[in-house]
Scaffold this active site. Structure first.
Site, short mmCIF file in Angstrom:
data_model
loop_
_atom_site.label_atom_id
_atom_site.label_comp_id
_atom_site.label_asym_id
_atom_site.label_seq_id
_atom_site.Cartn_x
_atom_site.Cartn_y
_atom_site.Cartn_z
N CYS A 2 0.84 -1.19 0.00
CA CYS A 2 0.00 0.00 0.00
C CYS A 2 0.88 1.24 0.00
O CYS A 2 2.08 1.17 0.22
CB CYS A 2 -0.90 0.00 1.23
SG CYS A 2 -1.85 -1.54 1.44
N ARG A 27 1.30 1.18 -6.09
CA ARG A 27 1.48 0.31 -4.94
C ARG A 27 0.17 -0.33 -4.49
O ARG A 27 0.17 -1.21 -3.61
CB ARG A 27 2.09 1.08 -3.77
CG ARG A 27 3.45 1.69 -4.07
CD ARG A 27 3.96 2.47 -2.88
NE ARG A 27 4.24 1.58 -1.76
CZ ARG A 27 5.43 1.02 -1.52
NH1 ARG A 27 6.43 1.24 -2.33
NH2 ARG A 27 5.61 0.24 -0.48
N TRP A 73 -3.88 -1.92 -1.34
CA TRP A 73 -3.93 -3.23 -2.01
C TRP A 73 -4.38 -4.21 -0.94
O TRP A 73 -3.71 -4.42 0.08
CB TRP A 73 -2.56 -3.62 -2.56
CG TRP A 73 -2.59 -4.91 -3.33
CD1 TRP A 73 -2.98 -5.09 -4.61
CD2 TRP A 73 -2.18 -6.20 -2.85
NE1 TRP A 73 -2.85 -6.41 -4.98
CE2 TRP A 73 -2.37 -7.12 -3.91
CE3 TRP A 73 -1.68 -6.67 -1.63
CZ2 TRP A 73 -2.07 -8.47 -3.79
CZ3 TRP A 73 -1.39 -8.02 -1.51
CH2 TRP A 73 -1.58 -8.90 -2.58
N ASN A 101 0.90 0.09 6.02
CA ASN A 101 1.35 -0.78 4.92
C ASN A 101 2.05 -1.96 5.56
O ASN A 101 2.91 -1.78 6.43
CB ASN A 101 2.31 -0.01 4.00
CG ASN A 101 2.89 -0.87 2.90
OD1 ASN A 101 2.32 -1.91 2.56
ND2 ASN A 101 4.02 -0.46 2.35
N GLY A 102 1.72 -3.19 5.11
CA GLY A 102 2.34 -4.38 5.67
C GLY A 102 1.30 -5.32 6.24
O GLY A 102 0.10 -5.20 5.96
N GLU A 490 9.29 -15.24 -18.66
CA GLU A 490 9.01 -13.83 -18.46
C GLU A 490 7.96 -13.33 -19.45
O GLU A 490 7.07 -12.54 -19.10
CB GLU A 490 10.30 -13.02 -18.59
CG GLU A 490 10.15 -11.52 -18.46
CD GLU A 490 9.62 -11.06 -17.11
OE1 GLU A 490 9.25 -9.88 -17.02
OE2 GLU A 490 9.57 -11.87 -16.16
N LYS A 494 4.33 -11.68 -18.42
CA LYS A 494 3.87 -10.37 -18.86
C LYS A 494 2.47 -10.47 -19.49
O LYS A 494 1.61 -9.64 -19.23
CB LYS A 494 4.85 -9.78 -19.88
CG LYS A 494 6.14 -9.30 -19.28
CD LYS A 494 5.93 -8.08 -18.39
CE LYS A 494 6.99 -7.97 -17.31
NZ LYS A 494 6.87 -8.91 -16.22
N GLU A 497 -0.17 -11.14 -16.81
CA GLU A 497 -0.33 -10.04 -15.86
C GLU A 497 -1.28 -8.96 -16.36
O GLU A 497 -2.10 -8.46 -15.59
CB GLU A 497 1.04 -9.37 -15.59
CG GLU A 497 1.89 -10.04 -14.55
CD GLU A 497 3.18 -9.27 -14.33
OE1 GLU A 497 3.48 -8.97 -13.17
OE2 GLU A 497 3.89 -8.97 -15.31
N HIS A 513 6.34 -34.05 -23.60
CA HIS A 513 6.15 -34.64 -22.27
C HIS A 513 4.90 -34.08 -21.60
O HIS A 513 4.80 -34.11 -20.37
CB HIS A 513 7.39 -34.38 -21.41
CG HIS A 513 8.62 -35.05 -21.93
ND1 HIS A 513 8.83 -36.40 -21.81
CD2 HIS A 513 9.69 -34.56 -22.60
CE1 HIS A 513 9.99 -36.71 -22.37
NE2 HIS A 513 10.53 -35.62 -22.86
N LYS A 612 2.54 -3.05 -7.35
CA LYS A 612 3.92 -3.03 -7.80
C LYS A 612 4.90 -3.57 -6.76
O LYS A 612 5.66 -4.48 -7.02
CB LYS A 612 4.30 -1.60 -8.17
CG LYS A 612 5.72 -1.45 -8.69
CD LYS A 612 5.86 -2.08 -10.06
CE LYS A 612 7.23 -1.88 -10.65
NZ LYS A 612 7.38 -2.56 -11.93
#
Length: 617
Positions: A2, A27, A73, A101-102, A490, A494, A497, A513, A612
């Site tokens: 946050c 954030r 968040w 935040n946390g 990656e 992307k 996301e 496989h 983020k």
């Protein structure tokens, strides 16, 4: 994850708080709120974006010289106004409001204790216990500063907090442990002093570039005319005020439509900045990683890389480099898993942590776990100079990517790769595996990277055309071999996301496989095809896809001799870049995700359910 802003001034701070939240919205953006103190506390909260909060604040015409603000968040409790910050504890005798935040890990036991004392809880958040703890202490006669000092001793977990009390209209008190919080020192342009708190320097550039980074356990009180700080033991502390090098222009969109697009196109410059020390050099030296780097790097017999998400993928690429070029055994661990299994700690292990923010909670915890096992030779690669990971490590390398606002990381990733390649060369040289001629050759290739990346970016129009084909698809498969397999990982990350298309990546040799069962004419398959030693093997894998009706989208080097045709689309990126090829091949994958997201109409910079800077486990 946050964002926090606090302000004390001799003017209305509401515009400052809201603009600060706007800069911190990367954030978290589930909800936002402000609490103001002008002798009485008033809260304004809104579900959704900061723009929704501003509309409500404008409608209510709130103003005050003291306040705190938060963009959330969600971790504890759903996304609704009741769970939005700031939270409050109110009686006739005292009124407290707090942002956080946390995660407070012992919030359940504290909640039960406070309920037994007569406190009522309105929200499902862990933060509300902090408000009631402070209320209890202030009601007992403590100042807000002393109340915060006492309250944080009862908290277990990670936190950055800022609080206000009706009894102290011109004061904001904050504290941090495991989550970022900094102090801003400024004036209003008329000679009046004012002070601020924030999760990130970017939130304060509108009012000041003079900042001081708080350390673990610090408690800070800000007033319009000054501030004071004590450390975790309660002793007075002095934290140096520095002039931030971050500029307001660096966090503005400029000519770009989205931050992600801006940051993709900033990559050549970001890599040039990261490699600036090599511009006139003919050799690499351990001192690039710190004054104590030579003895630490010289005694390394193996490497352990700890990281999460995109940074983990950077570590996976580095494993190929470190083992093939430097000849040093390398293990890459997902930081969130590492400390929860019984790992074997080997003597003379170099522990490398990678993080864009330097505040990633899982990576910090993994580093602490490694240290507890006796692994104390540590190196952090990070984009933020005063971050917690930088301070916790013996050696460090700053990637100098500049601020990255878009949630989907782009330039942080490529600058991490550039830094990891420099580290590979240093370790190879210390281990006697790098001749002077080969060293000069690879340094020349590094210097050429920005120009090569600019050429790769020229493929954007072709990628945009491809992206339109992806918009209606629900699944995609990414394939790579060798050092390009992590690049496939990656690319898939992307895409999922920011488009919400289900995407998976596989080492191309693994197709038969299992994953080949998924391939049909509705499954686009993206392949990374550098002209390296594995290209013929990859071509065979691509034939397997075509034989099952899969549609191929191939990013190829010039001489791979992969031709476009029915069900096969090819974009040639140029000549093979050797060991540095992964840094170039990830760029079109970033562009593909960006333009596919535009085609689907998703929020590119603020994808749902994500934020983020992951400062919670």
């Amino acid at each position: 994850m946050c964002g926090i802003v606090g302000a004390v001034a001799q003017r209305n701070v509401v515009p400052i708080l809201i603009e600060g939240l706007r800069k911190l919205e990367y954030r978290g953006y589930d909800s936002a709120g402000i609490a103001l103190n002008d002798g009485d506390i008033r809260r304004v909260r809104a579900v959704g974006r900061v723009a929704d909060l501003q509309a409500r604040a404008d409608g209510e015409r709130v103003e005050a010289p003291t306040g705190i603000a938060h963009t959330r968040w969600a971790t504890h409790g759903g996304v609704n106004e009741i769970n939005a910050h700031p939270h409050a504890s109110v009686t006739d005798a005292a009124s407290i409001s707090v942002v956080h935040n946390g995660i407070i890990e012992n919030h359940e036991s504290l909640r039960q204790q406070l309920i037994a004392e007569g406190y009522n809880f309105e929200s499902q958040t862990d933060t509300e216990v902090i408000a009631h703890l402070l209320h209890r202490l202030v009601s007992q006669g403590h100042s807000l500063f002393d109340a915060v000092k006492h309250a944080v001793r009862e908290l277990e977990g990670a936190y950055a907090i800022a609080a206000i009390s009706r009894a102290e209209p011109g004061t904001v008190v904050g504290s941090r442990c495991g989550a970022p919080l900094l102090l801003g020192v400024g004036n209003d342009g008329r000679g009046d002093r004012e002070n601020f708190l924030a999760s990130d320097t970017s939130a304060l550039l509108q009012v000041t570039r003079h900042v001081a980074y708080l350390e673990e356990g610090d408690v800070v009180e800000i007033r319009a005319d000054g501030y004071r700080i004590v450390d975790s033991s309660g002793a007075q502390a002095i934290r140096p005020v520095i002039l931030s090098q971050l500029s307001a222009d660096s966090i503005e969109l400029g000519r770009y439509a989205h931050y992600m697009q801006k940051e993709i196109f900033e990559q050549p410059g970001a890599i040039a900045n990261t490699l600036e020390m090599l511009l006139g050099a003919s050799s690499v030296e351990p001192g690039l990683f710190g004054a104590d780097a030579r003895p630490i790097l010289s005694r390394a017999q193996q490497v352990l890389i700890l990281a999460c998400g995109t940074s983990y993928h950077a570590g996976c690429v580095a494993r190929y480099w470190l083992e093939s070029i430097a000849g040093i055994q390398t293990t890459v661990e997902i930081a969130s898993e590492y400390r929860y299994r019984d790992s074997v700690a080997l003597e003379n292990t170099l522990v490398i942590t990678i993080s864009q923010s330097g505040e990633t909670a899982d990576t910090l915890a993994a580093l602490a776990h490694a240290a507890a096992q006796g692994l104390t030779d540590t190196l952090t690669l990070c984009n933020v100079p005063e971050s917690a990971l930088i301070r916790a490590s013996k050696l460090r390398f700053l990637t100098r990517a500049g601020p990255e606002i878009g949630v989907a990381s782009t330039k942080a990733f490529t600058t991490q790769l550039a830094a990891l390649f420099v580290l590979t060369l240093v370790l190879a040289k210390l281990r006697g595996r790098l001749s002077a001629e080969r060293e000069r050759e690879l340094i020349a290739q590094l210097r050429h990277l920005p120009a090569a990346m600019n050429r790769v970016l020229e493929c954007e129009p072709a990628v945009r055309d491809w992206a339109a084909r992806f918009a209606a698809r629900q699944h995609a498969l990414f394939l790579g071999r060798g050092v390009h397999f992590p690049i496939a990982l990656e690319g898939a990350l992307k895409l999922k996301e920011i488009t919400y298309i289900h995407a998976e990546a596989y080492a191309a040799g693994e197709l038969k496989h299992g994953p080949l069962a998924l391939v049909d004419d509705q499954m686009p398959v993206v392949a990374i095809a550098p002209n390296d030693a594995l290209i013929e093997k990859l071509k065979s894998n691509l034939q397997e896809v075509r034989a099952r009706g899969g549609e191929l989208f191939v990013f190829a080097d010039r001489d791979t001799r992969i031709s476009a045709g029915d069900g096969v689309h090819v974009i040639n990126l140029g000549d093979h870049a050797g060991a540095l090829s992964p840094i170039l091949h990830v760029v079109p994958l970033q562009l593909l995700a960006y333009h596919a997201a535009l085609a689907r109409g998703t929020d590119v910079d603020k994808p749902r359910n994500l934020a983020k800077s992951v400062t919670v486990e």
